[in-house]
Design a protein around this motif. Structure first.
Motif, PDB file in Angstrom:
ATOM      1  N   ASN A 107       0.823  -1.206   0.000  1.00 11.43           N
ATOM      2  CA  ASN A 107       0.000   0.000   0.000  1.00 11.43           C
ATOM      3  C   ASN A 107       0.860   1.261   0.000  1.00 11.43           C
ATOM      4  N   ASP A 108       0.455   2.253  -0.764  1.00  7.08           N
ATOM      5  CA  ASP A 108       1.190   3.515  -0.862  1.00  7.08           C
ATOM      6  C   ASP A 108       0.851   4.397   0.331  1.00  7.08           C
ATOM      7  N   LEU A 109       1.846   4.676   1.156  1.00 11.95           N
ATOM      8  CA  LEU A 109       1.661   5.456   2.382  1.00 11.95           C
ATOM      9  C   LEU A 109       2.060   6.915   2.213  1.00 11.95           C
ATOM     10  N   SER A 110       2.481   7.301   1.018  1.00 12.71           N
ATOM     11  CA  SER A 110       3.112   8.615   0.856  1.00 12.71           C
ATOM     12  C   SER A 110       2.163   9.776   1.123  1.00 12.71           C
ATOM     13  N   THR A 111       0.860   9.563   1.010  1.00 13.25           N
ATOM     14  CA  THR A 111      -0.081  10.681   1.152  1.00 13.25           C
ATOM     15  C   THR A 111      -0.740  10.768   2.532  1.00 13.25           C
ATOM     16  N   ILE A 112      -0.551   9.776   3.390  1.00 11.55           N
ATOM     17  CA  ILE A 112      -1.214   9.822   4.694  1.00 11.55           C
ATOM     18  C   ILE A 112      -0.391  10.672   5.665  1.00 11.55           C
ATOM     19  N   ARG A 113      -1.100  11.313   6.599  1.00 11.80           N
ATOM     20  CA  ARG A 113      -0.425  12.125   7.597  1.00 11.80           C
ATOM     21  C   ARG A 113      -1.166  11.998   8.939  1.00 11.80           C
ATOM     22  N   ALA A 114      -0.425  11.698   9.979  1.00 14.08           N
ATOM     23  CA  ALA A 114      -1.001  11.660  11.321  1.00 14.08           C
ATOM     24  C   ALA A 114      -1.219  13.086  11.798  1.00 14.08           C
ATOM     25  N   PRO A 117      -3.619  14.698  18.041  1.00 11.83           N
ATOM     26  CA  PRO A 117      -2.519  15.098  18.925  1.00 11.83           C
ATOM     27  C   PRO A 117      -1.176  14.457  18.614  1.00 11.83           C
ATOM     28  N   HIS A 118      -1.051  13.727  17.529  1.00 17.82           N
ATOM     29  CA  HIS A 118       0.232  13.115  17.181  1.00 17.82           C
ATOM     30  C   HIS A 118       1.177  14.179  16.623  1.00 17.82           C
ATOM     31  N   SER A 119       2.431  14.061  17.001  1.00 18.05           N
ATOM     32  CA  SER A 119       3.411  15.067  16.582  1.00 18.05           C
ATOM     33  C   SER A 119       4.564  14.467  15.788  1.00 18.05           C
ATOM     34  N   VAL A 120       4.372  13.245  15.290  1.00 23.43           N
ATOM     35  CA  VAL A 120       5.478  12.566  14.605  1.00 23.43           C
ATOM     36  C   VAL A 120       5.916  13.329  13.353  1.00 23.43           C
ATOM     37  N   VAL A 121       4.960  13.907  12.631  1.00 26.64           N
ATOM     38  CA  VAL A 121       5.312  14.646  11.413  1.00 26.64           C
ATOM     39  C   VAL A 121       6.020  15.947  11.772  1.00 26.64           C
ATOM     40  N   ASN A 122       5.644  16.544  12.880  1.00 27.18           N
ATOM     41  CA  ASN A 122       6.254  17.808  13.296  1.00 27.18           C
ATOM     42  C   ASN A 122       7.724  17.646  13.682  1.00 27.18           C
ATOM     43  N   HIS A 123       8.128  16.426  13.993  1.00 30.24           N
ATOM     44  CA  HIS A 123       9.525  16.189  14.357  1.00 30.24           C
ATOM     45  C   HIS A 123      10.430  16.069  13.136  1.00 30.24           C
ATOM     46  N   LEU A 124       9.846  16.126  11.959  1.00 28.63           N
ATOM     47  CA  LEU A 124      10.624  16.058  10.727  1.00 28.63           C
ATOM     48  C   LEU A 124      10.828  17.453  10.161  1.00 28.63           C
ATOM     49  N   SER A 125      11.836  17.607   9.345  1.00 32.85           N
ATOM     50  CA  SER A 125      11.980  18.861   8.611  1.00 32.85           C
ATOM     51  C   SER A 125      10.906  18.931   7.538  1.00 32.85           C
ATOM     52  N   HIS A 132       9.658  12.612   1.899  1.00 33.23           N
ATOM     53  CA  HIS A 132      10.337  11.338   2.171  1.00 33.23           C
ATOM     54  C   HIS A 132       9.651  10.467   3.230  1.00 33.23           C
ATOM     55  N   TYR A 133       9.427  11.006   4.437  1.00 31.61           N
ATOM     56  CA  TYR A 133       9.075  10.129   5.557  1.00 31.61           C
ATOM     57  C   TYR A 133       7.743  10.447   6.234  1.00 31.61           C
ATOM     58  N   GLY A 134       7.031  11.444   5.745  1.00 27.32           N
ATOM     59  CA  GLY A 134       5.779  11.832   6.402  1.00 27.32           C
ATOM     60  C   GLY A 134       4.762  10.700   6.476  1.00 27.32           C
ATOM     61  N   GLY A 135       4.694   9.886   5.427  1.00 22.46           N
ATOM     62  CA  GLY A 135       3.725   8.794   5.408  1.00 22.46           C
ATOM     63  C   GLY A 135       4.123   7.617   6.282  1.00 22.46           C
ATOM     64  N   VAL A 136       5.388   7.235   6.220  1.00 22.26           N
ATOM     65  CA  VAL A 136       5.813   6.035   6.940  1.00 22.26           C
ATOM     66  C   VAL A 136       5.773   6.248   8.458  1.00 22.26           C
ATOM     67  N   SER A 138       3.622   8.139   9.905  1.00 22.04           N
ATOM     68  CA  SER A 138       2.220   8.330  10.278  1.00 22.04           C
ATOM     69  C   SER A 138       1.443   7.016  10.331  1.00 22.04           C
ATOM     70  N   LEU A 139       1.970   5.955   9.754  1.00 20.78           N
ATOM     71  CA  LEU A 139       1.225   4.706   9.624  1.00 20.78           C
ATOM     72  C   LEU A 139       0.763   4.149  10.964  1.00 20.78           C
ATOM     73  N   ILE A 140       1.675   3.919  11.883  1.00 25.57           N
ATOM     74  CA  ILE A 140       1.334   3.237  13.137  1.00 25.57           C
ATOM     75  C   ILE A 140       0.350   4.055  13.981  1.00 25.57           C
ATOM     76  N   PRO A 141       0.572   5.364  14.203  1.00 31.55           N
ATOM     77  CA  PRO A 141      -0.411   6.106  15.009  1.00 31.55           C
ATOM     78  C   PRO A 141      -1.805   6.146  14.389  1.00 31.55           C
ATOM     79  N   ILE A 142      -1.895   6.215  13.061  1.00 28.69           N
ATOM     80  CA  ILE A 142      -3.211   6.224  12.414  1.00 28.69           C
ATOM     81  C   ILE A 142      -3.923   4.903  12.628  1.00 28.69           C
TER      82      ILE A 142
END
Length: 240
Positions: A107-114, A117-125, A132-136, A138-142
Protein backbone atom coordinates in the motif's frame (compact mmCIF):
# COMPACT_ATOMS: atom_id res chain seq x y z
CA UNK A 1 -13.03 -8.13 24.81
CA UNK A 2 -10.59 -7.85 27.71
CA UNK A 3 -8.11 -9.96 25.75
CA UNK A 4 -8.43 -7.60 22.80
CA UNK A 5 -7.81 -4.56 24.97
CA UNK A 6 -4.76 -6.19 26.53
CA UNK A 7 -3.28 -6.99 23.11
CA UNK A 8 -3.89 -3.42 21.98
CA UNK A 9 -2.20 -2.05 25.12
CA UNK A 10 0.83 -4.26 24.47
CA UNK A 11 1.18 -2.87 20.94
CA UNK A 12 0.85 0.69 22.29
CA UNK A 13 3.65 0.06 24.80
CA UNK A 14 5.83 -1.28 22.03
CA UNK A 15 5.08 1.77 19.91
CA UNK A 16 6.04 4.11 22.76
CA UNK A 17 9.52 2.56 22.73
CA UNK A 18 9.69 3.05 18.99
CA UNK A 19 8.47 6.64 19.26
CA UNK A 20 11.35 7.49 21.57
CA UNK A 21 13.71 6.43 18.78
CA UNK A 22 12.08 8.22 15.86
CA UNK A 23 15.28 10.07 14.95
CA UNK A 24 17.13 6.74 14.95
CA UNK A 25 14.45 5.33 12.64
CA UNK A 26 14.78 8.24 10.20
CA UNK A 27 18.56 7.89 10.30
CA UNK A 28 18.30 4.15 9.55
CA UNK A 29 16.04 4.86 6.57
CA UNK A 30 18.43 7.51 5.31
CA UNK A 31 21.43 5.16 5.59
CA UNK A 32 19.74 2.25 3.85
CA UNK A 33 18.27 4.45 1.10
CA UNK A 34 21.74 5.79 0.37
CA UNK A 35 23.14 2.25 0.29
CA UNK A 36 20.35 1.30 -2.12
CA UNK A 37 20.92 4.45 -4.24
CA UNK A 38 17.26 5.23 -3.74
CA UNK A 39 17.25 8.71 -2.20
CA UNK A 40 14.79 10.40 -4.55
CA UNK A 41 11.48 8.60 -4.09
CA UNK A 42 9.69 8.71 -0.73
CA UNK A 43 9.53 5.74 1.65
CA UNK A 44 6.00 4.78 0.70
CA UNK A 45 5.37 1.18 1.76
CA UNK A 46 6.15 -1.46 4.36
CA UNK A 47 7.71 -3.69 1.70
CA UNK A 48 10.14 -0.88 0.85
CA UNK A 49 11.32 -0.74 4.48
CA UNK A 50 11.60 -4.55 4.48
CA UNK A 51 13.77 -4.45 1.35
CA UNK A 52 16.03 -1.78 2.83
CA UNK A 53 16.58 -3.85 5.96
CA UNK A 54 17.09 -7.18 4.17
CA UNK A 55 19.50 -5.98 1.49
CA UNK A 56 20.98 -2.61 2.40
CA UNK A 57 21.29 -2.49 6.19
CA UNK A 58 24.86 -2.68 7.49
CA UNK A 59 24.44 -1.40 11.05
CA UNK A 60 23.08 -3.34 14.02
CA UNK A 61 21.47 -0.16 15.38
CA UNK A 62 19.72 0.49 12.07
CA UNK A 63 18.64 -3.14 11.83
CA UNK A 64 17.22 -3.07 15.37
CA UNK A 65 14.99 -0.03 14.80
CA UNK A 66 13.82 -1.18 11.36
CA UNK A 67 12.99 -4.60 12.82
CA UNK A 68 11.01 -2.92 15.60
CA UNK A 69 8.97 -0.94 13.06
CA UNK A 70 8.20 -4.05 11.01
CA UNK A 71 7.36 -6.02 14.14
CA UNK A 72 4.79 -3.44 15.26
CA UNK A 73 3.22 -3.43 11.79
CA UNK A 74 2.99 -7.23 11.90
CA UNK A 75 1.43 -7.16 15.39
CA UNK A 76 -1.18 -4.67 14.18
CA UNK A 77 -1.96 -6.79 11.14
CA UNK A 78 -2.45 -9.91 13.29
CA UNK A 79 -4.66 -7.95 15.67
CA UNK A 80 -6.82 -6.78 12.76
CA UNK A 81 -7.33 -10.38 11.66
CA UNK A 82 -8.28 -11.38 15.18
CA UNK A 83 -10.74 -8.52 15.55
CA UNK A 84 -12.27 -9.31 12.17
CA UNK A 85 -13.10 -12.81 13.43
CA UNK A 86 -14.78 -11.33 16.51
CA UNK A 87 -17.01 -8.86 14.70
CA UNK A 88 -17.88 -10.50 11.39
CA UNK A 89 -21.05 -9.01 9.97
CA UNK A 90 -21.06 -5.87 12.15
CA UNK A 91 -20.70 -2.21 11.23
CA UNK A 92 -17.15 -2.15 12.68
CA UNK A 93 -15.89 -4.11 9.68
CA UNK A 94 -15.24 -0.90 7.70
CA UNK A 95 -12.74 0.26 10.30
CA UNK A 96 -10.81 -2.99 10.09
CA UNK A 97 -10.83 -2.95 6.30
CA UNK A 98 -9.22 0.49 6.38
CA UNK A 99 -6.57 -0.74 8.83
CA UNK A 100 -5.85 -3.85 6.77
CA UNK A 101 -5.44 -1.70 3.66
CA UNK A 102 -3.00 0.62 5.43
CA UNK A 103 -0.98 -2.34 6.72
CA UNK A 104 -0.79 -4.03 3.33
CA UNK A 105 2.89 -4.32 2.41
CA UNK A 106 2.30 -2.85 -1.04
CA UNK A 107 0.00 0.00 0.00
CA UNK A 108 1.19 3.52 -0.86
CA UNK A 109 1.66 5.46 2.38
CA UNK A 110 3.11 8.61 0.86
CA UNK A 111 -0.08 10.68 1.15
CA UNK A 112 -1.21 9.82 4.69
CA UNK A 113 -0.42 12.13 7.60
CA UNK A 114 -1.00 11.66 11.32
CA UNK A 115 -2.74 14.70 12.76
CA UNK A 116 -3.06 16.26 16.21
CA UNK A 117 -2.52 15.10 18.92
CA UNK A 118 0.23 13.12 17.18
CA UNK A 119 3.41 15.07 16.58
CA UNK A 120 5.48 12.57 14.61
CA UNK A 121 5.31 14.65 11.41
CA UNK A 122 6.25 17.81 13.30
CA UNK A 123 9.53 16.19 14.36
CA UNK A 124 10.62 16.06 10.73
CA UNK A 125 11.98 18.86 8.61
CA UNK A 126 9.67 20.26 5.97
CA UNK A 127 11.53 18.44 3.21
CA UNK A 128 11.53 15.13 5.10
CA UNK A 129 7.87 15.41 5.99
CA UNK A 130 6.71 16.40 2.51
CA UNK A 131 8.96 14.32 0.28
CA UNK A 132 10.34 11.34 2.17
CA UNK A 133 9.08 10.13 5.56
CA UNK A 134 5.78 11.83 6.40
CA UNK A 135 3.73 8.79 5.41
CA UNK A 136 5.81 6.04 6.94
CA UNK A 137 5.99 7.71 10.37
CA UNK A 138 2.22 8.33 10.28
CA UNK A 139 1.22 4.71 9.62
CA UNK A 140 1.33 3.24 13.14
CA UNK A 141 -0.41 6.11 15.01
CA UNK A 142 -3.21 6.22 12.41
CA UNK A 143 -3.83 2.47 12.67
CA UNK A 144 -3.74 2.58 16.48
CA UNK A 145 -6.34 5.35 16.49
CA UNK A 146 -8.55 3.31 14.17
CA UNK A 147 -8.30 0.20 16.37
CA UNK A 148 -9.22 2.24 19.44
CA UNK A 149 -12.22 3.48 17.50
CA UNK A 150 -13.09 -0.16 16.72
CA UNK A 151 -13.00 -1.09 20.41
CA UNK A 152 -15.24 1.87 21.29
CA UNK A 153 -17.81 0.80 18.68
CA UNK A 154 -17.60 -2.90 19.55
CA UNK A 155 -18.25 -2.29 23.24
CA UNK A 156 -21.60 -0.70 22.33
CA UNK A 157 -22.72 -3.73 20.33
CA UNK A 158 -24.99 -6.35 21.94
CA UNK A 159 -22.97 -9.27 23.31
CA UNK A 160 -24.56 -11.75 20.91
CA UNK A 161 -23.19 -9.74 17.95
CA UNK A 162 -19.61 -10.51 19.03
CA UNK A 163 -18.06 -13.97 18.90
CA UNK A 164 -16.35 -13.49 22.25
CA UNK A 165 -15.79 -16.54 24.49
CA UNK A 166 -17.72 -16.59 27.76
CA UNK A 167 -21.14 -15.29 26.71
CA UNK A 168 -20.43 -15.54 22.99
CA UNK A 169 -22.93 -16.31 20.30
CA UNK A 170 -21.25 -19.68 19.76
CA UNK A 171 -21.63 -20.59 23.44
CA UNK A 172 -25.25 -19.49 23.49
CA UNK A 173 -26.00 -21.47 20.35
CA UNK A 174 -24.36 -24.57 21.85
CA UNK A 175 -26.45 -24.19 25.01
CA UNK A 176 -29.61 -23.86 22.94
CA UNK A 177 -28.75 -27.03 21.05
CA UNK A 178 -28.10 -28.98 24.26
CA UNK A 179 -31.29 -27.78 25.98
CA UNK A 180 -33.66 -30.28 24.24
CA UNK A 181 -31.35 -33.15 25.13
CA UNK A 182 -31.29 -32.11 28.77
CA UNK A 183 -35.07 -31.77 28.76
CA UNK A 184 -35.47 -35.23 27.23
CA UNK A 185 -33.24 -36.73 29.91
CA UNK A 186 -35.23 -35.09 32.68
CA UNK A 187 -38.51 -36.40 31.19
CA UNK A 188 -37.30 -39.97 30.50
CA UNK A 189 -39.66 -42.52 32.18
CA UNK A 190 -38.31 -44.64 34.99
CA UNK A 191 -36.86 -48.04 34.08
CA UNK A 192 -38.94 -51.23 34.63
CA UNK A 193 -36.60 -52.25 37.43
CA UNK A 194 -37.13 -48.93 39.23
CA UNK A 195 -40.89 -49.23 38.68
CA UNK A 196 -40.88 -52.74 40.18
CA UNK A 197 -38.98 -51.53 43.24
CA UNK A 198 -41.40 -48.63 43.67
CA UNK A 199 -44.45 -50.95 43.33
CA UNK A 200 -43.05 -53.44 45.85
CA UNK A 201 -42.31 -50.64 48.31
CA UNK A 202 -45.85 -49.25 47.93
CA UNK A 203 -47.39 -52.70 48.51
CA UNK A 204 -45.27 -53.22 51.63
CA UNK A 205 -46.34 -49.86 52.99
CA UNK A 206 -49.98 -50.68 52.25
CA UNK A 207 -49.71 -54.09 54.02
CA UNK A 208 -48.03 -52.50 57.03
CA UNK A 209 -50.73 -49.88 57.30
CA UNK A 210 -53.45 -52.59 56.98
CA UNK A 211 -51.85 -54.68 59.76
CA UNK A 212 -51.70 -51.70 62.08
CA UNK A 213 -55.33 -50.88 61.32
CA UNK A 214 -56.36 -54.48 62.18
CA UNK A 215 -54.51 -54.35 65.50
CA UNK A 216 -56.18 -51.08 66.40
CA UNK A 217 -59.61 -52.52 65.48
CA UNK A 218 -59.05 -55.68 67.61
CA UNK A 219 -58.04 -53.62 70.60
CA UNK A 220 -61.10 -51.45 70.18
CA UNK A 221 -63.37 -54.55 70.06
CA UNK A 222 -61.80 -55.94 73.26
CA UNK A 223 -62.36 -52.76 75.17
CA UNK A 224 -65.92 -52.37 73.82
CA UNK A 225 -67.44 -55.85 73.35
CA UNK A 226 -70.96 -54.54 73.10
CA UNK A 227 -69.99 -51.94 70.59
CA UNK A 228 -72.23 -49.48 72.48
CA UNK A 229 -70.24 -48.51 75.55
CA UNK A 230 -68.00 -45.58 74.97
CA UNK A 231 -66.06 -45.93 78.24
CA UNK A 232 -63.69 -48.78 79.24
CA UNK A 233 -65.35 -52.22 79.48
CA UNK A 234 -65.87 -53.59 83.00
CA UNK A 235 -66.45 -57.30 83.88
CA UNK A 236 -70.00 -58.09 85.15
CA UNK A 237 -70.58 -58.51 88.88
CA UNK A 238 -68.18 -55.80 89.93
CA UNK A 239 -69.15 -52.38 91.13
CA UNK A 240 -67.43 -49.30 89.92
Amino acid sequence: MNEVKEALRNVEQKYKLFLQQQFTFIGALQHTREAAHDTIRPVASISQVQTYMDHHCHSSTDRHILTLFLSICNDLSNLCNKLEALCSGTTTGDILERCKLLLSHSNDLSTIRAKYPHSVVNHLSCNEARNHYGGVVSLIPIVLDSLKEWVAHAEKLPRERLNVSGGSAASEQRAAQEAPARAAISQTPASPHLKAQTSTSNKANAQGQGSKHGQKKQLHDTEHPSGKCRGPWKPPGRNA
